[in-house]
Design a protein around this motif. Structure first.
Motif, mmCIF file in Angstrom:
data_model
loop_
_atom_site.group_PDB
_atom_site.id
_atom_site.type_symbol
_atom_site.label_atom_id
_atom_site.label_comp_id
_atom_site.label_asym_id
_atom_site.label_seq_id
_atom_site.Cartn_x
_atom_site.Cartn_y
_atom_site.Cartn_z
ATOM 1 N N SER A 81 -0.777 31.201 8.725
ATOM 2 C CA SER A 81 -1.174 32.161 7.685
ATOM 3 C C SER A 81 -0.799 33.600 8.034
ATOM 4 C CB SER A 81 -2.691 32.087 7.447
ATOM 5 O OG SER A 81 -3.383 32.728 8.509
ATOM 6 N N GLY A 82 -0.644 33.858 9.345
ATOM 7 C CA GLY A 82 -0.302 35.220 9.774
ATOM 8 C C GLY A 82 -1.483 36.184 9.713
ATOM 9 N N LYS A 83 -2.684 35.641 9.461
ATOM 10 C CA LYS A 83 -3.890 36.485 9.393
ATOM 11 C C LYS A 83 -4.276 36.980 10.775
ATOM 12 C CE LYS A 83 -6.042 35.948 5.166
ATOM 13 N NZ LYS A 83 -7.034 36.735 4.484
ATOM 14 N N LYS A 84 -4.938 38.140 10.811
ATOM 15 C CA LYS A 84 -5.415 38.674 12.081
ATOM 16 C C LYS A 84 -6.600 37.844 12.558
ATOM 17 C CE LYS A 84 -4.171 43.530 12.162
ATOM 18 N NZ LYS A 84 -4.538 44.807 11.571
ATOM 19 N N GLU A 85 -6.707 37.710 13.897
ATOM 20 C CA GLU A 85 -7.815 36.948 14.463
ATOM 21 C C GLU A 85 -9.142 37.526 13.988
ATOM 22 O OE1 GLU A 85 -8.763 35.540 18.877
ATOM 23 O OE2 GLU A 85 -6.621 35.613 18.445
ATOM 24 N N GLY A 86 -10.047 36.637 13.605
ATOM 25 C CA GLY A 86 -11.350 37.114 13.130
ATOM 26 C C GLY A 86 -11.449 37.218 11.626
ATOM 27 N N LYS A 87 -10.279 37.244 10.951
ATOM 28 C CA LYS A 87 -10.267 37.299 9.477
ATOM 29 C C LYS A 87 -10.323 35.870 8.928
ATOM 30 C CE LYS A 87 -9.734 41.777 9.001
ATOM 31 N NZ LYS A 87 -10.873 42.551 8.517
ATOM 32 N N PRO A 88 -11.043 35.644 7.816
ATOM 33 C CA PRO A 88 -11.145 34.284 7.294
ATOM 34 C C PRO A 88 -9.979 33.886 6.385
ATOM 35 C CG PRO A 88 -12.508 35.745 5.992
ATOM 36 C CD PRO A 88 -11.863 36.598 7.041
ATOM 37 N N LEU A 89 -9.825 32.588 6.193
ATOM 38 C CA LEU A 89 -8.898 32.054 5.188
ATOM 39 C C LEU A 89 -9.723 31.739 3.940
ATOM 40 C CD1 LEU A 89 -6.898 29.402 7.294
ATOM 41 C CD2 LEU A 89 -6.162 31.715 6.727
ATOM 42 N N SER A 90 -9.104 31.882 2.769
ATOM 43 C CA SER A 90 -9.829 31.588 1.532
ATOM 44 C C SER A 90 -9.668 30.111 1.167
ATOM 45 C CB SER A 90 -9.290 32.454 0.391
ATOM 46 O OG SER A 90 -7.961 32.053 0.077
ATOM 47 N N LEU A 91 -10.579 29.640 0.321
ATOM 48 C CA LEU A 91 -10.483 28.264 -0.177
ATOM 49 C C LEU A 91 -9.171 28.085 -0.933
ATOM 50 C CD1 LEU A 91 -11.537 25.419 -0.841
ATOM 51 C CD2 LEU A 91 -12.880 26.407 -2.695
ATOM 52 N N LYS A 92 -8.789 29.103 -1.692
ATOM 53 C CA LYS A 92 -7.534 29.037 -2.471
ATOM 54 C C LYS A 92 -6.337 28.853 -1.533
ATOM 55 C CE LYS A 92 -4.663 31.310 -5.953
ATOM 56 N NZ LYS A 92 -3.438 30.743 -5.381
ATOM 57 N N TYR A 93 -6.324 29.625 -0.433
ATOM 58 C CA TYR A 93 -5.219 29.510 0.528
ATOM 59 C C TYR A 93 -5.138 28.089 1.077
ATOM 60 C CZ TYR A 93 -2.111 30.133 4.480
ATOM 61 O OH TYR A 93 -1.062 29.987 5.345
ATOM 62 N N LEU A 94 -6.294 27.545 1.446
ATOM 63 C CA LEU A 94 -6.342 26.207 2.037
ATOM 64 C C LEU A 94 -5.896 25.138 1.031
ATOM 65 C CD1 LEU A 94 -7.118 25.958 4.967
ATOM 66 C CD2 LEU A 94 -9.317 25.036 4.299
ATOM 67 N N LYS A 95 -6.338 25.281 -0.234
ATOM 68 C CA LYS A 95 -5.937 24.328 -1.286
ATOM 69 C C LYS A 95 -4.424 24.390 -1.513
ATOM 70 C CE LYS A 95 -9.042 24.039 -5.020
ATOM 71 N NZ LYS A 95 -9.942 24.795 -5.931
ATOM 72 N N ASP A 96 -3.888 25.623 -1.596
ATOM 73 C CA ASP A 96 -2.436 25.797 -1.806
ATOM 74 C C ASP A 96 -1.649 25.234 -0.635
ATOM 75 O OD1 ASP A 96 -3.024 27.040 -4.175
ATOM 76 O OD2 ASP A 96 -2.641 29.084 -3.476
ATOM 77 N N TYR A 97 -2.166 25.457 0.584
ATOM 78 C CA TYR A 97 -1.483 24.975 1.783
ATOM 79 C C TYR A 97 -1.480 23.451 1.805
ATOM 80 C CZ TYR A 97 0.205 24.928 6.588
ATOM 81 O OH TYR A 97 0.962 24.722 7.718
ATOM 82 N N ASN A 98 -2.603 22.861 1.408
ATOM 83 C CA ASN A 98 -2.743 21.415 1.352
ATOM 84 C C ASN A 98 -1.746 20.814 0.356
ATOM 85 O OD1 ASN A 98 -4.003 18.877 1.922
ATOM 86 N ND2 ASN A 98 -5.128 19.047 0.013
ATOM 87 N N GLU A 99 -1.633 21.459 -0.803
ATOM 88 C CA GLU A 99 -0.669 20.999 -1.823
ATOM 89 C C GLU A 99 0.762 21.099 -1.307
ATOM 90 O OE1 GLU A 99 -1.140 22.762 -5.746
ATOM 91 O OE2 GLU A 99 -3.294 22.318 -5.665
ATOM 92 N N MET A 100 1.042 22.222 -0.638
ATOM 93 C CA MET A 100 2.381 22.440 -0.092
ATOM 94 C C MET A 100 2.721 21.368 0.956
ATOM 95 S SD MET A 100 4.026 23.873 2.806
ATOM 96 C CE MET A 100 2.911 25.034 3.565
ATOM 97 N N LEU A 101 1.774 21.069 1.853
ATOM 98 C CA LEU A 101 1.986 20.034 2.874
ATOM 99 C C LEU A 101 2.314 18.695 2.228
ATOM 100 C CD1 LEU A 101 -0.944 20.596 5.424
ATOM 101 C CD2 LEU A 101 1.470 20.874 5.928
ATOM 102 N N ASN A 102 1.564 18.371 1.167
ATOM 103 C CA ASN A 102 1.756 17.092 0.482
ATOM 104 C C ASN A 102 3.072 17.002 -0.270
ATOM 105 O OD1 ASN A 102 -0.609 15.092 0.662
ATOM 106 N ND2 ASN A 102 -1.618 17.076 0.499
ATOM 107 N N SER A 103 3.684 18.162 -0.541
ATOM 108 C CA SER A 103 4.958 18.145 -1.275
ATOM 109 C C SER A 103 6.157 17.882 -0.351
ATOM 110 C CB SER A 103 5.155 19.471 -2.024
ATOM 111 O OG SER A 103 5.409 20.524 -1.106
#
Length: 300
Positions: A215-237
């Motif tokens: 994700s390139g996020k800074k340590e300590g910053k959270p990931l959003s549910l939207k990011y995780l859902k999009d990433y999951n879809e991308m992996l499955n593609s």
């Protein structure tokens, strides 16, 4: 006055076996510093044996023995004073789990402790979670392994409930998770979190660490549910091969990351959480912390 110690932790999981060597620095008036000196991961995937055939194969007993011999030498090289080896889901379910740990001890000198799910959750909770957990917030901690998923609910800095489920990435990949078990897990998360508003997730395990790194996020910053859902879809593609060649995933990560992301996405939905923090901790870190706490109690 500075005091330094070197401890090691061996985490024998259903997907991989890890050796973590840590240097612990204590200075009066300062917080104890835990520095990772070395981390070695060997993808033995004991779960593929155990969840399908209920026992560890001769081939993997040999691989385990070779790995523990290597880990023992590495610990000597690093000057490790104390170590602990813990085995989780695959070893505790293997009919020959105790026998394998005995063989490993005889051939390598490494003693393995087979721990249950609640003990595993407790060791992980002893890590740096306190640094993340704010007293006025609610968190659902989720650790996804190859053979099981551990949950702990924290509210106002206190542990409210914890539970281990036989739902893990290797188990899901082999299609060995019963629909009933998945439903039970869903019901437990929903029921346990229903009276708590504004819950954040805390995720641990190699797969969520990998997703966070990408994700390139800074340590300590959270990931959003939207990011995780999009990433999951991308992996499955992508196909398995494309996940290795185009996403740069290791071959033993490129398959298990899909069921893992499914567990994290669903856990967030069930708990009505919008953010997940990824503090890069796991069982090995917890083992180091528990070794340190034990030695402090002895010396005090």
């Amino acid at each position: 006055m500075i005091k330094q110690k070197t401890y090691a932790a061996i985490d024998i999981g259903s997907n991989a076996v890890r050796l973590l060597v840590s240097t612990i620095t204590e200075k009066e008036g300062m917080e104890t510093d835990f520095k990772k000196t070395s981390l070695v991961r060997v993808p033995i995937r004991l779960g593929s044996d155990v969840f399908l055939k209920q026992k560890i194969s001769d081939k993997n007993i040999q691989r385990m023995t070779d790995t523990m011999l290597a880990f023992n030498l590495l610990m000597k090289s690093h000057g490790v004073e104390k170590y602990k080896a813990c085995a989780t889901s695959a070893m505790r379910e293997a009919k020959n789990g105790e026998e394998v740990s005995q063989v490993v001890k005889e051939r390598t000198g490494v003693e393995i402790e087979i721990i249950d799910g609640s003990h595993e959750a407790a060791i992980i909770a002893a890590t740096d979670l306190h640094a993340l957990i704010q007293n006025d917030c609610n968190y659902l901690y989720v650790d996804v392994g190859g053979g099981s998923t551990e949950y702990t609910l924290y509210s106002n800095g206190k542990t409210i409930a914890s539970r281990s489920f036989k739902v893990g990435t290797v188990r899901m990949m082999e299609d060995l998770v019963e629909h009933r078990t998945w439903e039970e897990m869903q019901a437990w998360v929903k029921e346990t979190t229903k009276d708590y508003d504004d819950i954040d997730l805390i995720g641990s395990g190699g797969n969520i660490n990998n997703i966070f790194k990408t994700s390139g996020k800074k340590e300590g910053k959270p990931l959003s549910l939207k990011y995780l859902k999009d990433y999951n879809e991308m992996l499955n593609s992508y196909t398995y091969e494309e996940r290795i060649t185009e996403l740069g995933l290791k071959n033993d990560r490129a398959d298990v990351i899909i069921p893992a992301s499914k567990i994290y996405v669903n856990s967030m939905k069930w708990a009505r959480a919008h953010r997940i923090f990824v503090p890069k901790i796991g069982l090995a870190d917890g083992i180091i912390k528990s070794l340190h706490n034990k030695s402090k109690r002895k010396s005090s």
